[in-house]
Design a protein around this motif. Structure first.
Motif, PDB file in Angstrom:
ATOM      1  N   ILE A 104       0.841  -1.201   0.000  1.00 23.53           N
ATOM      2  CA  ILE A 104       0.000   0.000   0.000  1.00 23.53           C
ATOM      3  C   ILE A 104       0.869   1.241   0.000  1.00 23.53           C
ATOM      4  O   ILE A 104       0.592   2.215  -0.719  1.00 23.53           O
ATOM      5  N   LEU A 106       2.760   1.379  -3.659  1.00 19.68           N
ATOM      6  CA  LEU A 106       1.853   1.715  -4.757  1.00 19.68           C
ATOM      7  C   LEU A 106       1.229   3.093  -4.553  1.00 19.68           C
ATOM      8  O   LEU A 106       1.087   3.876  -5.499  1.00 19.68           O
ATOM      9  N   TYR A 133      -7.124   4.116  -2.672  1.00 16.00           N
ATOM     10  CA  TYR A 133      -7.475   3.089  -3.665  1.00 16.00           C
ATOM     11  C   TYR A 133      -6.749   1.783  -3.369  1.00 16.00           C
ATOM     12  O   TYR A 133      -7.363   0.710  -3.331  1.00 16.00           O
ATOM     13  N   TYR A 134      -5.429   1.870  -3.143  1.00 13.55           N
ATOM     14  CA  TYR A 134      -4.663   0.642  -2.947  1.00 13.55           C
ATOM     15  C   TYR A 134      -4.827   0.074  -1.550  1.00 13.55           C
ATOM     16  O   TYR A 134      -4.642  -1.131  -1.351  1.00 13.55           O
ATOM     17  N   SER A 151      -7.978  -1.982  -2.241  1.00 17.07           N
ATOM     18  CA  SER A 151      -7.756  -3.142  -3.114  1.00 17.07           C
ATOM     19  C   SER A 151      -6.857  -4.183  -2.450  1.00 17.07           C
ATOM     20  O   SER A 151      -7.109  -5.392  -2.552  1.00 17.07           O
ATOM     21  N   MET A 152      -5.792  -3.729  -1.752  1.00 15.15           N
ATOM     22  CA  MET A 152      -4.898  -4.678  -1.091  1.00 15.15           C
ATOM     23  C   MET A 152      -5.573  -5.340   0.108  1.00 15.15           C
ATOM     24  O   MET A 152      -5.314  -6.499   0.409  1.00 15.15           O
ATOM     25  N   PHE A 211      -4.837  -3.753  -9.209  1.00 11.52           N
ATOM     26  CA  PHE A 211      -3.470  -3.280  -9.431  1.00 11.52           C
ATOM     27  C   PHE A 211      -3.459  -1.946 -10.163  1.00 11.52           C
ATOM     28  O   PHE A 211      -2.622  -1.089  -9.894  1.00 11.52           O
TER      29      PHE A 211
END
Length: 398
Positions: free
Chosen positions: A32, A35, A205-206, A209-210, A332
């Motif tokens: 996190i 990215l 966002y990450y 998603s992660m 991703f």
């Protein structure tokens, strides 16, 4: 009570494995950070890329009769003086193109607009009227300038269409309104794309998603644990005890589910404290989403464990499924392809990611609930499949 004992034992056993702690708790935080930092320039709140004001030069060319077009000038002055536009641009007037170009080259201007000499004539004749751009060095400022002043020409062309339909009397009304200073209202709605409800940062966002991806990896620990009891032949001793296979199975699933919740809590709190990730103002919806992801993770782990013949094949299969779902769902990097986006709607990651993002953006509750319900529907399908496979294969030593 036996389920609780198995659950706690399973959780303590897993937390003693250093590789599990590293992969489920530390690795997602590192990803996190990497990215979110590396892609912050391409996926931000847009506050960093939208300037406070744009220095615009307006070039007033002479008409064919040698005088300046008062109607166009007044309309343009009204447009740029409106509160919405005045907040975004700082205007300088020029009489020649050379002066504006020189200011652009020396950095005194960001963008220039040239009013052609036949602009008003084209309007009166019912032709399309266009301004001419002189672009500066910054593409973002050029895009902003073009978008802003295209609104001006769109309004003029709209009035032209009205004139053609309603008759020449409207021309006089337009001129009269222009002289009174009321013509050409901007009709511009200014919003800040960096505020809540319209955009999210790369870290947000990450983080979402992660979190979804690594919670699914908890299903891999479930699969490994189920295979471990078989491979180590400890399942025989467990089945010899006065407890049913269902209790053993449920206890191991409960232990891995607690691990997934502990993982989610750690990621959410650490990203909030360390990276400043705003998870929104709906903590109970976050909990409900994590419950659904945990259910999906456990059912995927059970399906793979009951179908595959070895630990290696189960791990490879489950890892491939998780990575594929994360990629398709844009975990991703967002993929702006219609087919991929439609395909992603069949994945757990898509609805989990959208649920978290809607909460981060403080979207209407109906949107948040819709995404959580769709995530629940996907989980229900996985639960049904895992139930059918368990009834057929069971969890026993073979």
């Amino acid at each position: 009570m036996n389920i609780w004992h198995i659950c706690i034992f399973e959780l303590r056993r897993i937390l003693k494995i250093r590789s599990v702690v590293l992969n489920l708790f530390i690795l997602p935080l590192l990803l996190i950070f990497i990215l979110g930092t590396a892609l912050s320039s391409t996926m931000g709140t847009a506050e960093d890329v939208v300037p406070d004001t744009v220095r615009v030069g307006i070039i007033h060319l002479s008409t064919e009769s040698g005088g300046r077009s008062s109607t166009v000038n007044q309309a343009m002055d009204t447009f740029v003086a409106s509160p919405e536009v005045a907040e975004m641009v700082k205007v300088q007037n020029f009489t020649t193109e050379e002066e504006a170009v020189h200011s652009l080259r020396t950095g005194k201007l960001d963008f220039a607009v040239m009013i052609p000499s036949d602009f008003e004539q084209n309007v009166m004749m019912g032709k399309e009227a266009r301004l001419q751009w002189i672009r500066g060095k910054d593409n973002t400022l050029n895009t902003l300038g073009e978008t802003l002043f295209t609104r001006f020409t769109d309004e003029w062309n709209r009035q032209m269409a009205i004139t053609k339909v309603l008759g020449p009397e409207v021309i006089a009304a337009m001129s009269s309104a222009s002289e009174s200073g009321t013509a050409n209202s901007t009709s511009i709605a200014v919003t800040n794309p960096g505020k809540t409800g319209t955009a999210y940062s790369a870290s947000q966002y990450y983080a979402a998603s992660m979190l979804a991806m690594f919670m699914l990896y908890s299903g891999m620990t479930t699969s490994t644990s189920l295979f471990g009891e078989r491979d180590n032949k400890t399942l025989i001793r467990l089945q010899a005890a006065p407890i049913g296979n269902g209790v053993i199975f449920a206890g191991k699933i409960a232990g891995n589910s607690l691990l997934a919740f502990l993982q989610a809590t750690t990621i959410i709190l650490m990203t909030y404290w360390l990276y400043g990730v705003d998870w929104g103002s709906h903590p109970w919806y976050i909990v409900l989403t994590c419950v659904c992801i945990t259910l999906a993770s456990m059912t995927l782990g059970v399906i793979v464990a009951l179908v595959c013949k070895s630990t290696a094949s189960a791990s490879a299969t489950l890892q491939g499924i998780i990575v594929a779902m994360t990629f398709i769902s844009g975990g991703f990097m967002p993929i702006p392809i219609d087919f991929v986006q439609r395909l992603s709607q069949f994945t757990v990651n898509h609805w989990a990611l959208q649920s978290f993002l809607r909460m981060m953006l403080d979207a209407p509750v109906a949107e948040i609930v819709y995404n959580i319900l769709m995530l629940g529907a996907v989980c229900a399908v996985l639960l049904f499949i895992s139930g059918m496979i368990y009834r057929k294969a069971g969890y026993r030593y073979e």
